[in-house]
Design a protein around this motif. Sequence first.
Motif, PDB file in Angstrom:
ATOM      1  N   LEU A   1       0.819  -1.211   0.000  1.00  0.00           N
ATOM      2  CA  LEU A   1       0.000   0.000   0.000  1.00  0.00           C
ATOM      3  C   LEU A   1       0.853   1.262   0.000  1.00  0.00           C
ATOM      4  O   LEU A   1       0.563   2.217  -0.725  1.00  0.00           O
ATOM      5  CB  LEU A   1      -0.934  -0.010   1.221  1.00  0.00           C
TER       6      LEU A   1
ATOM      7  N   GLY B   1      -5.653   6.221   1.851  1.00  0.00           N
ATOM      8  CA  GLY B   1      -6.272   6.118   3.171  1.00  0.00           C
ATOM      9  C   GLY B   1      -7.541   5.297   3.142  1.00  0.00           C
ATOM     10  O   GLY B   1      -7.802   4.500   4.043  1.00  0.00           O
TER      11      GLY B   1
ATOM     12  N   SER C   1      -3.569  -4.324   2.291  1.00  0.00           N
ATOM     13  CA  SER C   1      -2.139  -4.050   2.458  1.00  0.00           C
ATOM     14  C   SER C   1      -1.379  -4.129   1.146  1.00  0.00           C
ATOM     15  O   SER C   1      -0.283  -3.588   1.024  1.00  0.00           O
ATOM     16  CB  SER C   1      -1.525  -5.039   3.450  1.00  0.00           C
TER      17      SER C   1
ATOM     18  N   ALA D   1      -6.650   1.721   2.937  1.00  0.00           N
ATOM     19  CA  ALA D   1      -6.171   1.262   4.247  1.00  0.00           C
ATOM     20  C   ALA D   1      -7.352   1.001   5.183  1.00  0.00           C
ATOM     21  O   ALA D   1      -7.326   0.056   5.983  1.00  0.00           O
ATOM     22  CB  ALA D   1      -5.233   2.304   4.855  1.00  0.00           C
ATOM     23  N   SER D   2      -8.406   1.832   5.078  1.00  0.00           N
ATOM     24  CA  SER D   2      -9.569   1.643   5.950  1.00  0.00           C
ATOM     25  C   SER D   2     -10.281   0.325   5.670  1.00  0.00           C
ATOM     26  O   SER D   2     -11.041  -0.160   6.502  1.00  0.00           O
ATOM     27  CB  SER D   2     -10.547   2.814   5.783  1.00  0.00           C
TER      28      SER D   2
END
Length: 424
Positions: free
Chosen positions: A28, A163, A171, A166-167
């Motif tokens: 990521l 972001g 990965s 990621a939420s």
Amino acid sequence: MRENLLLEEAQEVLLNQARPLGKTLVPLMEAFGRVVGQDIRACDNVPPFNKSPLDGYALRSHDTRKASPLNPVRLTVREEVRAGCMPGQEVVPGTAIKVMTGAPLPAGADAVIKYEDVKEGENCLEVYQPLKAGGNIIQAGDDITQGELVAPQGSLVSPALAGLLASLGLSRIPVFSQIRAAIVSTGDELMTPFEPLVPGKIYNSSLYSLEARCRELGALPVILGNVPDRVEAVAACLQQGLATADIVISTGGVSVGDYDVVQDALSELGAEIIFWKIKMKPGSPLIAALKDNKIIIGLSGNPAAAMVTFDLVAVPVLKKMMGQNQLLPGKTKAVFLDRFDKPSPERRFLRARLHRRNGMDFVRLTGEQGNGVLKSLVACNVLIDVPAGSGPLKTGQQVNAYITGNINESYQQDFRSSLMRIAY
């Protein structure tokens, strides 16, 4: 070999030859600026549970239906739940649970009341107003719902998208492979900025402008440096570029002078020349060729001409190879704020900057428009498209422009100005 193509024809021909590279998975943190290689859908809701958006008390709205300043409702506080912790109890009639911002909503609760709206006591509180069901609750999936398309194939991974991914707990991100663009400049007169300047020679600027532009786009530049105006030397350098990169960009040597040897070097190399020259100014003497299923684009040796044609012709090709969806530069209509006294028997592109006032777009020239004038490109974020056969441009007339740079600042300034007018 075709000659004297319209800009749109040149773009179409090259885009038909360009192909995206393969795809790969990257961590990521390495995905920023890369292009998403396949549709990404949410594997879960975000947030995954109902939660409190503030510090307060979770309760049953039904318990507060008769609450008033003169007749408060008293509730027993059963426990406290912090963010990151699960409730150990549920809300039953006549009770509440203290919750912190981000804490999961306890079972049985259907509303949250702010700390400042209650009177706290020993393991109890008083409520002075009725609450509606669902009040002050962030529902599961309020941000993203399970199965929702969050990143279509071809979209750029921005900081916000990173972001968001990621939420979702992702990965590793599927992206298109990063392209390598070889860049070479031809010309006996060229020197690198790291050398003392010799009389009669000039420092090579195009190499560094194109390198920076490639990096800005997300491509990896492969710098081959300067090569003298010799057919064999240019051919060897182009071959090196083909061996080490996915596309080759050259500057200089594409006109009709005695030392413009790029066309001969391409023939020496065995490349198929697709077209030569575009009906536009600056940058008309552009050449495009194919070798080993790779594209070679030869730009003008004049720094400004090279950058203008790079943005209009080469950038769409790079974007397609990178897997992007939006390939051609955006267009806008704007009011011309300057004067340009020269007629344009040929189609001409003028370096300008877009400004926005009161919701309208305006453009102003950024300086001299000569083929070798690099200074006027520094503040340039649009290219005014002047049709062939046009007379001088007059102040106040409407023009069409291609967006080649960041115009966000212009729009933000207009927004700030609007806010100031509202404030006063």
